[in-house]
Design an enzyme around this catalytic site. Structure first.
Site, PDB file in Angstrom:
ATOM      1  CB  THR A 132     -31.353  63.984  42.606  1.00  0.00           C
ATOM      2  OG1 THR A 132     -30.245  64.939  43.164  1.00  0.00           O
ATOM      3  CG2 THR A 132     -31.079  62.605  42.573  1.00  0.00           C
TER       4      THR A 132
ATOM      5  CD  GLN B 228     -25.463  75.050  41.778  1.00  0.00           C
ATOM      6  OE1 GLN B 228     -25.444  75.862  41.889  1.00  0.00           O
ATOM      7  NE2 GLN B 228     -25.314  73.930  42.546  1.00  0.00           N
TER       8      GLN B 228
ATOM      9  CB  SER C 113     -33.118  71.867  42.733  1.00  0.00           C
ATOM     10  OG  SER C 113     -33.255  71.523  44.138  1.00  0.00           O
ATOM     11  CB  ALA C 114     -37.304  74.772  45.698  1.00  0.00           C
TER      12      ALA C 114
ATOM     13  CB  THR D 132     -49.754  63.044  48.442  1.00  0.00           C
ATOM     14  OG1 THR D 132     -50.559  61.728  48.237  1.00  0.00           O
ATOM     15  CG2 THR D 132     -50.931  63.898  48.829  1.00  0.00           C
TER      16      THR D 132
ATOM     17  CB  CYS E 113     -23.111  65.652  45.580  1.00  0.00           C
ATOM     18  SG  CYS E 113     -24.334  66.637  45.084  1.00  0.00           S
TER      19      CYS E 113
HETATM   20  N1  PMP Z   1     -27.545  69.263  39.584  1.00  0.00           N
HETATM   21  C1  PMP Z   1     -26.794  69.995  40.046  1.00  0.00           C
HETATM   22  C2  PMP Z   1     -25.738  71.105  38.976  1.00  0.00           C
HETATM   23  C3  PMP Z   1     -26.556  70.521  41.394  1.00  0.00           C
HETATM   24  O1  PMP Z   1     -25.704  71.233  41.830  1.00  0.00           O
HETATM   25  C4  PMP Z   1     -27.664  69.674  42.253  1.00  0.00           C
HETATM   26  C5  PMP Z   1     -27.379  69.746  43.635  1.00  0.00           C
HETATM   27  N2  PMP Z   1     -26.011  69.613  44.461  1.00  0.00           N
HETATM   28  C6  PMP Z   1     -28.229  68.685  41.630  1.00  0.00           C
HETATM   29  C7  PMP Z   1     -28.252  68.633  40.499  1.00  0.00           C
HETATM   30  C8  PMP Z   1     -29.126  67.952  42.561  1.00  0.00           C
HETATM   31  O2  PMP Z   1     -30.363  68.677  43.201  1.00  0.00           O
HETATM   32  P1  PMP Z   1     -31.071  68.203  44.294  1.00  0.00           P
HETATM   33  O3  PMP Z   1     -30.519  68.702  45.667  1.00  0.00           O
HETATM   34  O4  PMP Z   1     -32.447  69.118  44.031  1.00  0.00           O
HETATM   35  O5  PMP Z   1     -31.256  66.864  44.289  1.00  0.00           O
END
Ligand code: PMP
Length: 397
Positions: free
Chosen positions: A72, A179, A199-200, A237, A325
């Site tokens: 995000t 993804q 994203s991890a 940090t 989301c």
């Molecule tokens: N982009 C995509 C395509 C996602 O699937 C997601 C998670 N739903 C995000 C961004 C956001 O990732 P994060 O949870 O690490 O903020």
């Protein structure tokens, strides 16, 4: 009751090797990586080792990786930061209608600030229309942001083709690969990607950590003001244990992509075929081949998605109606709308996302439960058969 988790696009459990690697950095190696003494230097060494692993995973130089709190933040930063940094050159940004809200909402905000944004249409499979992309690029276009793979319907974009167009037109190309990492091979140099978000927690790493890859020489405006961490580009940090876990997760996820994807796709295809043949009035969303190996998005006619989700939950099966989301709200999925899905089917859509540890017997149990629950739900459905009409699966070629 054995629970079955089929919501791996929302998040994944942490891998035990990842967790083990993180543990010492919570208590024994607790120094601030920015500190100059031995405690700090030890933590810094671990951070840089993890950065190198992540860079290797996407084929870039470690100096091109900037840690963030997740995808995000990486998306917000990439789009806003690049738009501002190149604003003197032009104020036009191109994205698609099926992006994650962290991209779409950032673009909407930029529109309010005077930027011009084009939201590209997608075809019925969810592919961005390349002819439209070529048509809308103009002399004011500075950035194209298109996701590598969609989180709801699993469609994998023709990233290489989009990157080629961007390069030819002298426009920056950012991709949200959240993804796609670990599902398809990504080499940012070979593919010509200028910026990439990841994203991890989608790849069995910890939540709250991600990264932005930014090609050397690309100018970006800072996202947060504060300390001089991340080459003075992202203050705060450094979270050593999360960074270490992220590094290990990328290393593991990008290790055997091809054989893993092949195995997972076979189970996915079996699942899709069984559901589509055993349950009538069903539609596969996305493309049948060019889709994430773990993604099964199916619309069930004459069924209300939320009811199906809760009944599957009672049977120990965790799924999602859309993306995590968006599923908190009952708003229609912008992705399903963009692919032109019949609104009566949109509300009966379920996303199943498998993992490497999903078994065939789990899938068989899910299919059995689906058949049973859908029969019950259809008996009381306010949607008629006529409303749904004849469904020709969009996933069919
Ligand atoms: N982009 C995509 C395509 C996602 O699937 C997601 C998670 N739903 C995000 C961004 C956001 O990732 P994060 O949870 O690490 O903020």
């Amino acid at each position: 009751m054995n629970k079955i988790y089929l919501d791996n696009a929302a998040t994944t459990p942490i891998n035990s090797e990842v967790l083990a690697e993180m543990m010492p950095y919570f208590d024994s190696v607790y120094g601030n990586p920015s500190s100059l003494h031995s405690f700090g230097r030890e933590a810094k060494a671990a951070v840089e080792k993890a950065r190198a692993k992540i860079a290797k995973g996407i084929g870039c130089n470690p100096s091109e990786i900037y840690f963030t709190s997740g995808a995000t933040e990486a998306n917000n930063w990439a789009i806003r930061g690049l738009a501002y940094a190149y604003a003197k050159r032009g104020n036009h940004i191109i994205t698609s209608k099926i992006e994650h809200p962290s991209v779409l909402e950032t673009c909407k905000q930029l529109e309010k600030e005077g930027f011009k944004v084009t939201y590209l249409d997608v075809d019925k499979f969810g592919f961005v229309r390349l002819d439209q992309l070529l048509h809308v690029i103009d002399k004011n276009t500075t950035l194209i942001s298109i996701m590598s793979a969609n989180n709801e319907i699993g469609t994998i974009q023709n990233i290489q083709a989009i990157a080629n167009i961007a390069k030819e037109k002298g426009v920056l190309f950012h991709t949200d690969a959240t993804q796609a990492i670990g599902a398809i091979n990504i080499d940012v140099v070979e593919m010509g990607i200028d910026a990439l978000s990841m994203s991890a927690h989608k790849i069995n790493g910890p939540k709250g950590i991600g990264a932005l890859y930014l090609k050397k020489g690309t100018v970006i405006q800072k996202f947060m003001n504060g300390g001089e961490q991340e080459k003075n580009m992202r203050a705060g940090t450094t979270n050593t244990p999360l960074v270490v876990g992220f590094g290990k997760a990328v290393e593991l996820a990008t290790m055997d992509i091809i054989p893993n994807a092949k195995k997972l796709s076979m189970l996915r295809n079996y699942f899709i075929k069984e559901v589509l043949t055993r349950i009538e009035l069903t539609n596969l969303n996305g493309h049948s081949i060019q889709r994430l190996p773990n993604n099964v998005s199916i619309s069930f006619g004459m069924v209300e998605g939320e009811s199906l989700l809760f009944m599957l939950d009672m049977a120990g099966i965790a799924v999602s109606t859309g993306s995590a989301c968006a599923s908190g709200s009952l708003e229609e999925s912008h992705v399903l709308k963009a692919i032109g899905l019949n609104p009566d089917l949109v509300q009966g859509t379920i996303r199943f996302t498998l993992s490497k540890s999903t078994t065939k017997s789990e899938i068989d149990y899910v299919i059995e439960q689906l058949e049973k629950i859908i029969k019950q739900l259809r008996k009381v459905s306010p949607i008629t058969r006529a409303q749904v009409g004849k469904i020709k699966s969009q996933g069919e070629k």
